[in-house]
Enzyme design. Structure first.
Site, PDB file in Angstrom:
ATOM      1  N   GLY A 161       0.219  -2.852   7.435  1.00 43.22           N
ATOM      2  CA  GLY A 161      -0.370  -4.184   7.372  1.00 43.22           C
ATOM      3  C   GLY A 161      -1.845  -4.147   7.731  1.00 43.22           C
ATOM      4  CG  HIS A 197       9.527 -10.050 -32.659  1.00 42.27           C
ATOM      5  ND1 HIS A 197      10.357  -9.579 -31.664  1.00 42.27           N
ATOM      6  CD2 HIS A 197       9.744  -9.265 -33.756  1.00 42.27           C
ATOM      7  CE1 HIS A 197      11.061  -8.562 -32.135  1.00 42.27           C
ATOM      8  NE2 HIS A 197      10.713  -8.347 -33.399  1.00 42.27           N
ATOM      9  CB  ILE A 218      -0.958   0.000   1.212  1.00 43.04           C
ATOM     10  CG1 ILE A 218      -1.959  -1.152   1.078  1.00 43.04           C
ATOM     11  CG2 ILE A 218      -1.690   1.335   1.334  1.00 43.04           C
ATOM     12  CD1 ILE A 218      -2.973  -1.268   2.199  1.00 43.04           C
ATOM     13  CG  ASP A 254      -7.765 -10.072   3.256  1.00 44.13           C
ATOM     14  OD1 ASP A 254      -7.247 -10.796   2.397  1.00 44.13           O
ATOM     15  OD2 ASP A 254      -7.756  -8.821   3.200  1.00 44.13           O
ATOM     16  CB  ALA A 286      -8.654  -9.592  -4.457  1.00 36.65           C
TER      17      ALA A 286
HETATM   18  P1  FAD Z   1     -12.969  -8.207   2.202  1.00 37.05           P
HETATM   19  O1  FAD Z   1     -12.779  -7.732   0.828  1.00 37.05           O
HETATM   20  O2  FAD Z   1     -12.430  -7.368   3.306  1.00 37.05           O
HETATM   21  O3  FAD Z   1     -14.519  -8.412   2.390  1.00 37.05           O
HETATM   22  C1  FAD Z   1     -15.070  -8.784   3.599  1.00 37.05           C
HETATM   23  C2  FAD Z   1     -16.518  -8.355   3.599  1.00 37.05           C
HETATM   24  O4  FAD Z   1     -17.166  -8.923   4.713  1.00 37.05           O
HETATM   25  C3  FAD Z   1     -16.692  -6.852   3.721  1.00 37.05           C
HETATM   26  O5  FAD Z   1     -17.546  -6.401   2.700  1.00 37.05           O
HETATM   27  C4  FAD Z   1     -17.309  -6.665   5.096  1.00 37.05           C
HETATM   28  O6  FAD Z   1     -18.219  -5.572   5.162  1.00 37.05           O
HETATM   29  C5  FAD Z   1     -18.062  -7.984   5.248  1.00 37.05           C
HETATM   30  N1  FAD Z   1     -18.326  -8.357   6.633  1.00 37.05           N
HETATM   31  C6  FAD Z   1     -17.432  -8.461   7.655  1.00 37.05           C
HETATM   32  N2  FAD Z   1     -18.059  -8.878   8.768  1.00 37.05           N
HETATM   33  C7  FAD Z   1     -19.361  -9.035   8.443  1.00 37.05           C
HETATM   34  C8  FAD Z   1     -20.515  -9.437   9.159  1.00 37.05           C
HETATM   35  N3  FAD Z   1     -20.454  -9.761  10.436  1.00 37.05           N
HETATM   36  N4  FAD Z   1     -21.683  -9.468   8.502  1.00 37.05           N
HETATM   37  C9  FAD Z   1     -21.783  -9.130   7.197  1.00 37.05           C
HETATM   38  N5  FAD Z   1     -20.727  -8.737   6.466  1.00 37.05           N
HETATM   39  C10 FAD Z   1     -19.541  -8.705   7.085  1.00 37.05           C
HETATM   40  N6  FAD Z   1      -5.454  -7.371  -3.271  1.00 37.05           N
HETATM   41  C11 FAD Z   1      -5.113  -7.782  -4.502  1.00 37.05           C
HETATM   42  O7  FAD Z   1      -5.120  -8.989  -4.764  1.00 37.05           O
HETATM   43  N7  FAD Z   1      -4.758  -6.892  -5.476  1.00 37.05           N
HETATM   44  C12 FAD Z   1      -4.727  -5.560  -5.239  1.00 37.05           C
HETATM   45  O8  FAD Z   1      -4.416  -4.784  -6.133  1.00 37.05           O
HETATM   46  C13 FAD Z   1      -5.079  -5.098  -3.950  1.00 37.05           C
HETATM   47  N8  FAD Z   1      -5.069  -3.791  -3.672  1.00 37.05           N
HETATM   48  C14 FAD Z   1      -5.438  -3.356  -2.428  1.00 37.05           C
HETATM   49  C15 FAD Z   1      -5.405  -1.996  -2.166  1.00 37.05           C
HETATM   50  C16 FAD Z   1      -5.758  -1.527  -0.921  1.00 37.05           C
HETATM   51  C17 FAD Z   1      -5.708  -0.042  -0.644  1.00 37.05           C
HETATM   52  C18 FAD Z   1      -6.197  -2.442   0.077  1.00 37.05           C
HETATM   53  C19 FAD Z   1      -6.630  -1.946   1.431  1.00 37.05           C
HETATM   54  C20 FAD Z   1      -6.233  -3.797  -0.168  1.00 37.05           C
HETATM   55  C21 FAD Z   1      -5.841  -4.268  -1.428  1.00 37.05           C
HETATM   56  N9  FAD Z   1      -5.823  -5.627  -1.734  1.00 37.05           N
HETATM   57  C22 FAD Z   1      -5.448  -6.050  -2.970  1.00 37.05           C
HETATM   58  C23 FAD Z   1      -6.208  -6.639  -0.735  1.00 37.05           C
HETATM   59  C24 FAD Z   1      -7.658  -7.111  -1.004  1.00 37.05           C
HETATM   60  O9  FAD Z   1      -8.524  -6.008  -0.952  1.00 37.05           O
HETATM   61  C25 FAD Z   1      -8.070  -8.143   0.019  1.00 37.05           C
HETATM   62  O10 FAD Z   1      -7.119  -9.190   0.050  1.00 37.05           O
HETATM   63  C26 FAD Z   1      -9.432  -8.722  -0.327  1.00 37.05           C
HETATM   64  O11 FAD Z   1     -10.416  -7.720  -0.366  1.00 37.05           O
HETATM   65  C27 FAD Z   1      -9.835  -9.793   0.679  1.00 37.05           C
HETATM   66  O12 FAD Z   1     -11.085 -10.298   0.358  1.00 37.05           O
HETATM   67  P2  FAD Z   1     -12.077 -10.884   1.467  1.00 37.05           P
HETATM   68  O13 FAD Z   1     -13.291 -11.279   0.738  1.00 37.05           O
HETATM   69  O14 FAD Z   1     -11.359 -11.868   2.281  1.00 37.05           O
HETATM   70  O15 FAD Z   1     -12.359  -9.658   2.436  1.00 37.05           O
HETATM   71  P1  NAD Z   2       2.382  -4.817   4.016  1.00 37.03           P
HETATM   72  O1  NAD Z   2       2.492  -5.947   4.948  1.00 37.03           O
HETATM   73  O2  NAD Z   2       2.502  -5.029   2.558  1.00 37.03           O
HETATM   74  O3  NAD Z   2       3.494  -3.711   4.386  1.00 37.03           O
HETATM   75  C1  NAD Z   2       3.588  -3.137   5.643  1.00 37.03           C
HETATM   76  C2  NAD Z   2       4.979  -2.569   5.807  1.00 37.03           C
HETATM   77  O4  NAD Z   2       4.981  -1.784   6.971  1.00 37.03           O
HETATM   78  C3  NAD Z   2       6.051  -3.654   5.994  1.00 37.03           C
HETATM   79  O5  NAD Z   2       7.127  -3.398   5.131  1.00 37.03           O
HETATM   80  C4  NAD Z   2       6.432  -3.510   7.446  1.00 37.03           C
HETATM   81  O6  NAD Z   2       7.792  -3.813   7.704  1.00 37.03           O
HETATM   82  C5  NAD Z   2       6.166  -2.035   7.686  1.00 37.03           C
HETATM   83  N1  NAD Z   2       5.913  -1.703   9.079  1.00 37.03           N
HETATM   84  C6  NAD Z   2       5.194  -2.399   9.991  1.00 37.03           C
HETATM   85  N2  NAD Z   2       5.156  -1.731  11.169  1.00 37.03           N
HETATM   86  C7  NAD Z   2       5.855  -0.589  10.975  1.00 37.03           C
HETATM   87  C8  NAD Z   2       6.155   0.521  11.801  1.00 37.03           C
HETATM   88  N3  NAD Z   2       5.733   0.561  13.058  1.00 37.03           N
HETATM   89  N4  NAD Z   2       6.894   1.535  11.282  1.00 37.03           N
HETATM   90  C9  NAD Z   2       7.334   1.494  10.002  1.00 37.03           C
HETATM   91  N5  NAD Z   2       7.072   0.457   9.176  1.00 37.03           N
HETATM   92  C10 NAD Z   2       6.331  -0.562   9.650  1.00 37.03           C
HETATM   93  O7  NAD Z   2       1.002  -4.113   4.394  1.00 37.03           O
HETATM   94  P2  NAD Z   2       0.174  -2.986   3.654  1.00 37.03           P
HETATM   95  O8  NAD Z   2       0.993  -2.274   2.655  1.00 37.03           O
HETATM   96  O9  NAD Z   2      -0.484  -2.219   4.740  1.00 37.03           O
HETATM   97  O10 NAD Z   2      -0.914  -3.825   2.902  1.00 37.03           O
HETATM   98  C11 NAD Z   2      -1.823  -4.664   3.643  1.00 37.03           C
HETATM   99  C12 NAD Z   2      -2.253  -5.843   2.837  1.00 37.03           C
HETATM  100  O11 NAD Z   2      -3.034  -5.448   1.732  1.00 37.03           O
HETATM  101  C13 NAD Z   2      -1.075  -6.616   2.318  1.00 37.03           C
HETATM  102  O12 NAD Z   2      -1.121  -7.901   2.874  1.00 37.03           O
HETATM  103  C14 NAD Z   2      -1.254  -6.706   0.857  1.00 37.03           C
HETATM  104  O13 NAD Z   2      -1.165  -8.016   0.390  1.00 37.03           O
HETATM  105  C15 NAD Z   2      -2.654  -6.173   0.599  1.00 37.03           C
HETATM  106  N6  NAD Z   2      -2.548  -5.275  -0.567  1.00 37.03           N
HETATM  107  C16 NAD Z   2      -2.258  -5.836  -1.773  1.00 37.03           C
HETATM  108  C17 NAD Z   2      -2.094  -5.019  -2.874  1.00 37.03           C
HETATM  109  C18 NAD Z   2      -1.751  -5.642  -4.182  1.00 37.03           C
HETATM  110  O14 NAD Z   2      -1.890  -6.851  -4.310  1.00 37.03           O
HETATM  111  N7  NAD Z   2      -1.309  -4.880  -5.177  1.00 37.03           N
HETATM  112  C19 NAD Z   2      -2.206  -3.649  -2.747  1.00 37.03           C
HETATM  113  C20 NAD Z   2      -2.473  -3.123  -1.509  1.00 37.03           C
HETATM  114  C21 NAD Z   2      -2.648  -3.961  -0.419  1.00 37.03           C
END
Ligand code: FAD
Ligand code: NAD
Length: 478
Positions: A278, A451, A192, A319, A327
């Site tokens: 994280g 290519h 992120i 997650d 995702a």
């Molecule tokens: P979520 O997407 O978190 O969905 C969980 C759902 O459960 C939510 O809608 C929540 O409202 C619902 N829920 C929770 N508790 C309840 C309850 N009690 N009742 C009803 N509903 C409930 N991953 C990638 O692979 N590629 C990326 O490019 C990527 N980019 C990211 C960028 C950002 C800024 C962030 C924050 C994350 C990114 N991720 C990316 C990570 C990705 O979003 C997650 O890994 C993914 O959404 C996980 O899917 P999930 O279904 O487990 O959970």
């Molecule tokens: P991350 O685990 O990728 O990175 C967190 C970073 O923060 C690590 O390098 C860690 O060493 C550092 N860190 C932890 N505590 C710290 C502190 N106290 N001070 C300074 N640095 C510290 O986590 P993220 O970037 O928050 O992303 C969260 C999750 O969302 C990841 O697991 C990632 O897989 C998912 N995500 C995926 C995508 C993608 O697939 N393109 C994009 C965004 C997020």
């Protein structure tokens, strides 16, 4: 008596909505409970990914990339434009329209597949019961033969930088800045931090990334991580490694951050601070006391390789369980669990899950690094190829980066592929497919590639494993 279902899924993120659609396709009577409401108070599907994660971040990454191309690179290839201006309000509008289209698509898929959408908060009250509390506070209990928990994750917060309404924010806040912060601090050089740091850097912010660890992207092969660090530095991202944040203070709409590094105590002042250190599993209130679903020591729902919890017929995916927070990993687990519930044999190959960081160039990898393999005592041979020697990359004016293949020295089987390049997120599918099929590096080397294409760099890296890259002067001699 409320309806009885074959499957109730809690959460409609990429884990839950995919599980629900697949279960319905398998002929199972399926419901999916979602509590997320948008700013208009409407229940929305898609979870973190569609609403505040993958999709909105990629919309901003793409628009900010196009802006930089126009500002800094069009002239290099002979396109003259007046100084482009970034209209942040319009960019946010575009991003929101992309979210709405995606979210609306899931609701349409639920209807088309006959998934019952239950709006509100779901709670597992027994191994066959889910209580759903709607947005007006009315609770209804539904019964199901199988329950899938897909509740997702939330950002980790750290005591030195407590969040505020708009100065110290998580990724969600950083997708909503209405103007470009002059000085942006980012805590965490993870996925992120690098993606959202890049967005705002491209749009004009001075970005400083504070990373506690001494190493940069340790999950990526060190040659690729080193190249990435060099390229991001060239773009102006100031990434400080070994920087441990110890405190913060909000003063006059500014954030003063204190951290320690190898030189001692430091202080920096920012206009906005993003905390991205994280995410943690979200399980609060999802499982009633007494149901007996076990969590592991880090708060993830404990599951076996096929996402079964310790309670029969209760599964958990995405997650909120172990494994990478991605995702596509969540979705594949959703498919696996739906197939198992439908009586099929299903499993996942956790060794072939790709990861992508959507910076420019992109970083993408699957499988082991050379360092992982060596640490495990596996003898490997590797092949690398620079995109500066790839005709299509040069024609694209995107010659940065390299591809690397790690193969078992004895069997030649591909153990990993790591890439930094334009569109690395697309190229990596070749490594994933090769690993799924148990391919050798020679299998890729003997494949005919179109290519000119950037994929040819993968071909050359595969040839380079045996020292036979064609377009590389300093190749290994046999
Ligand atoms: P979520 O997407 O978190 O969905 C969980 C759902 O459960 C939510 O809608 C929540 O409202 C619902 N829920 C929770 N508790 C309840 C309850 N009690 N009742 C009803 N509903 C409930 N991953 C990638 O692979 N590629 C990326 O490019 C990527 N980019 C990211 C960028 C950002 C800024 C962030 C924050 C994350 C990114 N991720 C990316 C990570 C990705 O979003 C997650 O890994 C993914 O959404 C996980 O899917 P999930 O279904 O487990 O959970
Ligand atoms: P991350 O685990 O990728 O990175 C967190 C970073 O923060 C690590 O390098 C860690 O060493 C550092 N860190 C932890 N505590 C710290 C502190 N106290 N001070 C300074 N640095 C510290 O986590 P993220 O970037 O928050 O992303 C969260 C999750 O969302 C990841 O697991 C990632 O897989 C998912 N995500 C995926 C995508 C993608 O697939 N393109 C994009 C965004 C997020």
């Amino acid at each position: 008596m409320a309806d009885k279902f074959d499957v109730i899924v809690i959460g409609a993120g990429p884990g839950g909505y995919v599980a629900a659609i697949r279960a319905a396709q398998m002929g199972l009577k399926t419901a999916c409970v979602e509590k997320w409401v948008n700013k208009e108070g409407k229940t929305v599907h898609g979870g973190t990914c569609l609403n505040v994660g993958c999709i909105p971040s990629k919309a901003l990454l793409e628009t900010s990339h196009k802006f930089v191309e126009a500002r800094d690179h069009f002239a290099e290839v002979g396109i003259e434009v007046d100084e482009p201006k970034a209209n942040i309000a319009k960019m946010l509008e575009f991003k929101n329209s992309v979210i709405n289209k995606n979210v609306g698509g899931i609701s349409a898929l639920f209807k088309a597949n006959g998934v019952t959408s239950l709006e509100g908060k779901g709670k597992v009250t027994s191994s066959t019961e889910v209580e759903v509390t709607d947005h007006d506070g009315n609770a209804t209990t539904y019964t199901a033969d199988n329950i899938v928990i897909a509740a997702g994750s939330v950002p980790v917060e750290i005591p030195p930088t407590p969040l505020t309404d708009d100065l110290i924010v998580t990724s969600t806040g950083a997708l909503e800045f209405t103007e470009v912060p002059k000085r942006l601090g980012v805590i965490g050089a993870g996925v992120i931090g690098l993606e959202l740091g890049s967005v705002w850097k491209r749009l004009g912010a001075e970005v400083t990334v504070l990373e506690a660890m001494d190493s940069f992207l340790p999950m990526v092969d060190s040659a690729i991580a080193k190249e990435t660090q060099k390229l991001l530095k060239k773009q102006g991202l100031d990434i400080k490694l070994g920087a441990r944040v110890t405190g913060s203070e909000v003063k006059d709409s500014e954030v003063v951050v204190k951290y320690t590094d190898a030189d001692g105590e430091q202080e920096m002042t920012f206009d906005k601070l993003i905390v991205c250190v994280g995410r943690r599993p979200y399980t609060q209130g999802v499982i009633a006391d007494g149901v007996g679903v076990e969590l592991d020591e880090r708060g993830f729902i404990f599951v076996d390789d096929q996402c079964r919890t310790n309670v029969p017929n209760v599964y958990a995916i995405g997650d909120c369980v172990r494994g990478p927070m991605l995702a596509h990993k969540a979705s594949e687990e959703g498919v696996m669990v739906a197939d198992i519930i439908a009586g099929h044999k299903a499993e996942m190959n956790y060794d072939a899950i790709p990861s992508v960081i959507y910076t420019s160039p992109e970083v993408a990898w699957v499988g082991m690094t050379e360092q992982d393999a060596k640490a495990k005592g596996i003898e490997v041979k590797t092949g690398s190829f620079p995109f500066s020697a790839n005709g299509r990359a040069l024609a694209n004016n995107a010659p940065e980066g390299m591809a690397k293949i790690i193969a078992d020295a004895e069997t030649d089987r591909i153990l990993g592929m790591h890439i930094v390049s334009q569109h690395a997120g697309e190229l990596i599918a070749q490594g994933v497919i090769a690993m799924e099929f148990g391919s050798s590096a020679e299998d890729l080397a003997l494949t005919c590639y179109a290519h000119p294409s950037t994929s040819e760099a993968i071909h050359e890296a595969a040839l380079a494993v045996e020292g036979h890259a064609i377009h590389m002067a300093n190749r290994k001699k046999r």
